[in-house]
Write an enzyme that holds these catalytic residues in place. Structure first.
Site, PDB file in Angstrom:
ATOM      1  N   HIS A  14       0.702  -1.301   0.109  1.00 60.34           N
ATOM      2  CA  HIS A  14       0.231  -0.086   0.022  1.00 60.34           C
ATOM      3  C   HIS A  14       1.035   1.087   0.217  1.00 60.34           C
ATOM      4  O   HIS A  14       2.127   1.149   0.072  1.00 60.34           O
ATOM      5  CB  HIS A  14      -1.049  -0.023   1.072  1.00 60.34           C
ATOM      6  CG  HIS A  14      -0.449   0.028   2.697  1.00 60.34           C
ATOM      7  ND1 HIS A  14       0.289  -1.000   2.982  1.00 60.34           N
ATOM      8  CD2 HIS A  14      -0.496   0.994   3.534  1.00 60.34           C
ATOM      9  CE1 HIS A  14       0.849  -0.541   4.331  1.00 60.34           C
ATOM     10  NE2 HIS A  14       0.145   0.496   4.507  1.00 60.34           N
TER      11      HIS A  14
ATOM     12  N   HIS B 296       4.428  -4.644  10.552  1.00 58.55           N
ATOM     13  CA  HIS B 296       4.959  -4.318  11.600  1.00 58.55           C
ATOM     14  C   HIS B 296       5.425  -5.201  12.541  1.00 58.55           C
ATOM     15  O   HIS B 296       4.322  -6.270  12.666  1.00 58.55           O
ATOM     16  CB  HIS B 296       3.999  -3.144  12.327  1.00 58.55           C
ATOM     17  CG  HIS B 296       3.848  -1.981  11.544  1.00 58.55           C
ATOM     18  ND1 HIS B 296       4.771  -0.873  11.601  1.00 58.55           N
ATOM     19  CD2 HIS B 296       3.272  -1.509  10.368  1.00 58.55           C
ATOM     20  CE1 HIS B 296       4.619   0.135  10.681  1.00 58.55           C
ATOM     21  NE2 HIS B 296       3.488  -0.369   9.941  1.00 58.55           N
TER      22      HIS B 296
ATOM     23  N   HIS C 110      -7.717  -0.700   5.262  1.00 55.43           N
ATOM     24  CA  HIS C 110      -6.592   0.205   5.819  1.00 55.43           C
ATOM     25  C   HIS C 110      -6.206   1.379   4.944  1.00 55.43           C
ATOM     26  O   HIS C 110      -6.074   2.358   5.235  1.00 55.43           O
ATOM     27  CB  HIS C 110      -5.195  -0.639   6.079  1.00 55.43           C
ATOM     28  CG  HIS C 110      -4.145  -0.081   6.668  1.00 55.43           C
ATOM     29  ND1 HIS C 110      -4.196   0.769   7.897  1.00 55.43           N
ATOM     30  CD2 HIS C 110      -2.883   0.371   5.988  1.00 55.43           C
ATOM     31  CE1 HIS C 110      -2.808   1.434   8.117  1.00 55.43           C
ATOM     32  NE2 HIS C 110      -2.211   1.103   6.908  1.00 55.43           N
TER      33      HIS C 110
ATOM     34  N   ASP D 165       5.836   4.800   5.111  1.00 57.37           N
ATOM     35  CA  ASP D 165       6.598   3.620   5.908  1.00 57.37           C
ATOM     36  C   ASP D 165       6.640   2.209   5.173  1.00 57.37           C
ATOM     37  O   ASP D 165       7.176   1.220   5.685  1.00 57.37           O
ATOM     38  CB  ASP D 165       6.072   3.450   7.357  1.00 57.37           C
ATOM     39  CG  ASP D 165       4.735   2.784   7.249  1.00 57.37           C
ATOM     40  OD1 ASP D 165       3.760   3.432   6.897  1.00 57.37           O
ATOM     41  OD2 ASP D 165       4.322   1.823   8.524  1.00 57.37           O
ATOM     42  N   HIS D 166       6.065   2.305   3.894  1.00 58.76           N
ATOM     43  CA  HIS D 166       6.050   0.899   3.188  1.00 58.76           C
ATOM     44  C   HIS D 166       6.596   1.221   1.925  1.00 58.76           C
ATOM     45  O   HIS D 166       7.203   0.215   1.127  1.00 58.76           O
ATOM     46  CB  HIS D 166       4.774   0.378   3.053  1.00 58.76           C
ATOM     47  CG  HIS D 166       4.163  -0.225   4.445  1.00 58.76           C
ATOM     48  ND1 HIS D 166       4.061  -1.177   4.642  1.00 58.76           N
ATOM     49  CD2 HIS D 166       3.738   0.717   5.569  1.00 58.76           C
ATOM     50  CE1 HIS D 166       3.654  -1.620   5.885  1.00 58.76           C
ATOM     51  NE2 HIS D 166       3.296  -0.098   6.504  1.00 58.76           N
TER      52      HIS D 166
ATOM     53  N   HIS E  79       1.305   4.034   1.997  1.00 63.08           N
ATOM     54  CA  HIS E  79       1.824   4.699   3.155  1.00 63.08           C
ATOM     55  C   HIS E  79       3.367   4.675   2.982  1.00 63.08           C
ATOM     56  O   HIS E  79       4.331   3.727   2.666  1.00 63.08           O
ATOM     57  CB  HIS E  79       1.429   3.871   4.518  1.00 63.08           C
ATOM     58  CG  HIS E  79       0.140   4.255   4.681  1.00 63.08           C
ATOM     59  ND1 HIS E  79      -0.760   3.528   5.783  1.00 63.08           N
ATOM     60  CD2 HIS E  79      -0.782   5.356   4.561  1.00 63.08           C
ATOM     61  CE1 HIS E  79      -1.787   3.997   5.703  1.00 63.08           C
ATOM     62  NE2 HIS E  79      -2.050   5.079   4.975  1.00 63.08           N
TER      63      HIS E  79
ATOM     64  N   ASP F 156      -0.070  -4.090   6.175  1.00 66.18           N
ATOM     65  CA  ASP F 156      -0.943  -3.198   7.206  1.00 66.18           C
ATOM     66  C   ASP F 156      -2.320  -3.774   7.213  1.00 66.18           C
ATOM     67  O   ASP F 156      -3.147  -3.250   8.086  1.00 66.18           O
ATOM     68  CB  ASP F 156      -0.715  -1.811   7.357  1.00 66.18           C
ATOM     69  CG  ASP F 156       0.658  -1.359   7.616  1.00 66.18           C
ATOM     70  OD1 ASP F 156       1.495  -2.223   7.924  1.00 66.18           O
ATOM     71  OD2 ASP F 156       0.806  -0.128   7.839  1.00 66.18           O
TER      72      ASP F 156
END
Ligand code: ZN
Ligand code: ZN
Length: 251
Positions: A54, A167, A112, A58-59, A56, A129
């Site tokens: 996805h 995570h 999400h 942090d990905h 975001h 996530d």
């Protein structure tokens, strides 16, 4: 040739993964370039693909640097093409994908984020996530009905499916799960195991779908003990699921 998977801790609690098969090497969800480069150098592997579950940051925060350094092809959700940095190939359930000559299943699992996907590579599920070990992602772009449908889709994967999530939230997720299901023996045992693993500083990934079905409250909204804890013994499945998510948000 067997697929090899290397776990790469990134940022404070993210996981990226190297997936190696033959001459192909993909990184799933590179939060940042540094730890991925270090892992590639250590293994002596050459990156060919970047996969994003996805949009975001942090990905996919490492997408552009890694693409520039290696020429790797960026593969991500077609439905979120505009939000994935450097995307080359948009995929969805219908298109699927191919890695080292083998079919990769793409599961569309929105909630999400609206474009979230899970990659199933050689029987290993990379859930980003959407599903965590003993947990699930926050509903940023969907509602409980949408997330329940997405998790139900993941639950159709075989019990032995290894689950690689985005995570390291497992210990906190287990602590929350126990508030709803203190009498679940499988959950008690797994939580003890997870605590010991984390005390040694080791990752809890991968789990398996079979373990998740027994211990993840988000996959068990119709369980009698959970319903009693929620004081929702006669409510519908989605309503109970929504309440579990709401309680986790406040946990
Ligand atoms: Zn996310
Ligand atoms: Zn994340």
């Amino acid at each position: 040739m067997a697929t090899e998977i290397e776990i790469i801790p990134c940022l404070s609690d993210n996981y990226a993964y190297l997936v190696k098969s033959g001459d192909y090497c993909a990184v799933v969800d590179p939060s940042e370039p540094g730890p991925v480069q270090a892992a590639l150098a250590k293994k002596g592997w050459k990156l060919t693909h970047i996969l994003n579950t996805h949009h975001h940051l942090d990905h996919c925060g490492g997408n552009l640097d890694l693409k520039q350094q290696t020429g790797a092809v960026v593969v991500g959700p077609a439905k979120d093409a505009a939000r994935i940095p450097g995307l080359d190939v948009g995929v969805d359930e219908a298109s699927g994908w191919e890695f080292d000559g083998r079919k990769v299943r793409i599961l569309e699992v929105p909630a999400h984020t609206r474009g979230a996907i899970t990659f199933v590579i050689d029987g290993n599920a990379f859930t980003g996530d959407t599903m965590f070990l003993m947990g699930c992602g926050r509903l940023f772009e969907g509602d409980p009905q949408m997330m329940w449908s997405s998790l139900s889709k993941l639950m159709t994967l075989p019990d032995e499916t290894p689950i690689y999530c985005g995570h390291e939230y497992t210990e906190s997720n287990g602590r929350f799960a126990l508030t709803l299901e203190p009498g679940n023996r499988a959950l008690q045992a797994r939580f003890a195991e997870v605590k010991a693993t984390r005390a040694k500083g080791r990752p809890t990934v991968p789990g398996t779908m079979g373990q998740e079905k027994k211990t993840n409250p988000f996959l068990r909204p119709d369980n009698a003990e959970i319903r009693k804890s929620l004081d929702m013994e006669t409510a519908g499945t989605v309503a109970a699921f929504g309440e579990i998510r709401a309680r986790k948000d406040r946990f």
